[in-house]
Enzyme design. Sequence first.
Site, mmCIF file in Angstrom:
data_model
loop_
_atom_site.group_PDB
_atom_site.id
_atom_site.type_symbol
_atom_site.label_atom_id
_atom_site.label_comp_id
_atom_site.label_asym_id
_atom_site.label_seq_id
_atom_site.Cartn_x
_atom_site.Cartn_y
_atom_site.Cartn_z
ATOM 1 N N LYS A 1 -82.492 29.002 -7.237
ATOM 2 C CA LYS A 1 -82.953 30.042 -6.300
ATOM 3 C C LYS A 1 -83.410 31.239 -7.140
ATOM 4 C CE LYS A 1 -81.342 31.847 -1.860
ATOM 5 N NZ LYS A 1 -82.511 31.538 -1.057
HETATM 6 C C1 LIG Z 1 -86.684 27.856 -0.290
HETATM 7 C C2 LIG Z 1 -85.426 27.645 0.471
HETATM 8 N N1 LIG Z 1 -85.111 26.404 0.876
HETATM 9 C C3 LIG Z 1 -83.986 26.157 1.566
HETATM 10 C C4 LIG Z 1 -83.111 27.158 1.917
HETATM 11 C C5 LIG Z 1 -81.851 26.848 2.656
HETATM 12 O O1 LIG Z 1 -80.760 26.886 1.775
HETATM 13 P P1 LIG Z 1 -79.309 27.239 2.249
HETATM 14 O O2 LIG Z 1 -79.011 26.353 3.401
HETATM 15 O O3 LIG Z 1 -78.460 26.903 1.070
HETATM 16 O O4 LIG Z 1 -79.279 28.652 2.618
HETATM 17 C C6 LIG Z 1 -83.402 28.468 1.538
HETATM 18 C C7 LIG Z 1 -82.515 29.554 1.927
HETATM 19 O O5 LIG Z 1 -81.954 30.222 1.171
HETATM 20 C C8 LIG Z 1 -84.577 28.712 0.785
HETATM 21 O O6 LIG Z 1 -84.888 29.953 0.388
#
Ligand SMILES: Cc1ncc(COP(=O)(O)O)c(C=O)c1O
Length: 320
Positions: free
Chosen positions: A156
Amino acid sequence: MTTPRYVFFKGEFVPYEEAKVSVVAHGLNYGTGCFEGIRGYWNAEEEELYILKMAPHFERIHQSARILYMDLQYSVEELTKIAIELVKRNEFKEDVYIRPLLFTGDEKIGVRLHGVSTEFTMFAVPMGNYIDTTGIKAGVSSWRRVDDNAVPARAKITGAYINSALAKTEAYHNGYDEAIFLNADGHVSEGSAANMFLVRNGQLVTPGVQHNILEGITRHTIMQIAKEELGINTEERSIDRTELYIADEMFFCGTGVQISPVISVDMRPVGTGQIGPVTKQIMEIYNRAVRGQHPRFQDWVTPVYKPQNVALGGTAGVTA
Ligand SMILES: Cc1ncc(COP(=O)(O)O)c(C=O)c1O
């Protein structure tokens, strides 16, 4: 946005106004950082704030840091303590969003990941719905998802969100609520800040982790709810663009997004054009679980104000 009273910055809790970074900060200039988004849900009946899946989020920021050669000096356990203390000091009694952020803080010019020091901060702000949860319109983006061999979507990474921002704003200009990314090979990846699921013939289908997705914690949560509560299996595989057009149901999921049903895609209704029955059931269970109201999933949430239970949100959750 309501500004918080206190943030965690340079190793201590300081008033919000004192947490400042330089315009020369390396991470601000080059997008060299990684972060998390964690939700806390207020349960008015119990007068308790429950933080959702804390440990999996802090495990993932450690993974992101590792990919970026960055050093996160706090352990998962220390990070959970900081998050709890942060919410307490701000005396939040409403739904909140917690943002841990690790970035290259040196005041140095020069793109690289070696030889630069890192800074860690965590703040929390009140937050309701990030996107509509009553049925949205999605469109396939002309922007392709970043590739693992270019900007790893599995981490991330702050700078990677330019990819998401381009797709989100294009979707907005085209009259959609949310974008759907394809990979360079034309297969479905995810939304701008959310994973996605289809329902086909009563089964869930979602792109596998090799499709340049963030390995979402909510994605894992959905699969667990579907399996354990509804007896529905999830197929993780490649999804063609035209499969989107014939799906019975579709939804985005993520910490921010929560569960957001898609009722039209590229101007075609999804299924009946209404929120489908599988999506509805999953939403209902999810919405109870996040506020500590589902006995089976009690260990997903950590109470802030009456910490007699010490669940930290489980350890599984980053990988499916
Ligand atoms: C690009 C992306 N994909 C998927 C997600 C979903 O991830 P999570 O369920 O861990 O928040 C997020 C959210 O943070 C995201 O930014």
